[in-house]
Scaffold this motif. Structure first.
Motif, PDB file in Angstrom:
ATOM      1  N   GLY A 253      -2.068   4.181  -3.931  1.00 21.24           N
ATOM      2  CA  GLY A 253      -2.904   2.992  -4.035  1.00 21.24           C
ATOM      3  C   GLY A 253      -2.114   1.725  -3.760  1.00 21.24           C
TER       4      GLY A 253
ATOM      5  N   MET B  89     -10.793  -3.158  -5.176  1.00 20.48           N
ATOM      6  CA  MET B  89      -9.352  -3.153  -4.894  1.00 20.48           C
ATOM      7  C   MET B  89      -8.693  -4.429  -5.409  1.00 20.48           C
TER       8      MET B  89
ATOM      9  N   LYS C 209       0.840  -1.200   0.000  1.00 22.96           N
ATOM     10  CA  LYS C 209       0.000   0.000   0.000  1.00 22.96           C
ATOM     11  C   LYS C 209       0.873   1.246   0.000  1.00 22.96           C
TER      12      LYS C 209
END
Length: 261
Positions: free
Chosen positions: A177, A223, A173
């Motif tokens: 992003g 995600m 992370k």
């Protein structure tokens, strides 16, 4: 059960506390040994011998570097993937081991951390070699998942009751992003490992680089779909990266020659 989230030399550390003992979800950096020992003895007010189990998710310096030293200090059990050969084997393995330690120091400097010793043995001597679905010794509410791709032996650790999972370097992370780790030696296995985590729909994901994610705070399916879609299709290794860089430099030299002519 209480999960302590500590800041390591270049990675997050997750130390799980129970009345009967402590579980370390990864092998940390060699540079983390003193800090971790002080946390156990001073903050938790527990003897070092309460560290019962340590998991090495893979052999990189920030995941295996403290394993042998912590076992020497605490008597803990080291658990790793069941592989017939060492990760850093042969001459290429020796070279890669030194490169990985150099990269660890480089990352530490980027994080404005002081120089510390990160040297550790490239040959792991585990007490337990685990396979998919095995329970963690002394902590049967945690199970081990095989999630290779970053290397050939990556493990994730799942707490079944809470459905929270530690994924080590499966995803990174950043402010912009989520990205794939470097390197990715086995891209097909890497994408399959991402799909495996997606299928779990965990309540929490613990990252080695990026902290702890509460799934209600993110669009989990989006995600993971984005991670799978953007995952490398070809291996991304130090050797391939070096060759590509040489190729670009040579191409620039040829272009400069043509421009001068």
């Amino acid at each position: 059960m209480k999960v302590h989230h500590l800041t390591g030399y270049i990675q997050s550390i997750y130390l799980v506390e129970y009345p009967h003992g402590l579980l370390l979800l990864d092998g940390c950096c060699r540079a983390d040994v003193t800090m971790l020992s002080e946390f156990i003895e001073q903050d938790l007010q527990r003897p070092l011998s309460d560290l019962k189990t340590l998991i090495v998710t893979h052999m990189h310096p920030d995941h295996a570097g403290a394993a042998h030293k912590l076992r020497q200090l605490t008597g803990c059990v080291i658990v790793s993937a069941d592989k017939p050969q060492q990760w850093y084997r042969g001459f290429n393995g020796l070279l890669m081991h030194w490169i990985d330690m150099a990269l660890t120091v480089f990352v530490a400097r980027k994080l404005k951390k002081p120089w510390k010793n990160v040297f550790y043995s490239r040959k792991l001597k585990p007490d337990v070699k685990a396979k998919e679905g095995n329970q963690v010794p002394h902590f049967p509410d945690w199970v081990l998942l095989e999630t290779p791709g970053h290397t050939d032996r990556d493990l994730s650790v799942l707490h079944k009751e809470e459905n929270r999972v530690y994924v080590a370097d499966l995803m990174i992370k950043l402010k912009r992003g989520f990205i794939a780790p470097f390197p990715v030696f086995h891209p097909n296995q890497y994408r399959q490992s991402l799909r495996r985590i997606k299928q779990l729909t965990p309540t929490k994901i613990m990252l080695a680089h990026g902290g702890m994610l509460q799934m209600q705070d993110v669009d989990f399916n989006h995600m993971m779909n984005e991670m799978i879609e953007q995952a490398p299709k070809l291996p991304r290794t130090p050797l391939r990266a070096s060759l590509l860089k040489i190729k670009r430099v040579m191409g620039k030299i040829d272009t400069d020659k043509d421009n001068k002519l």
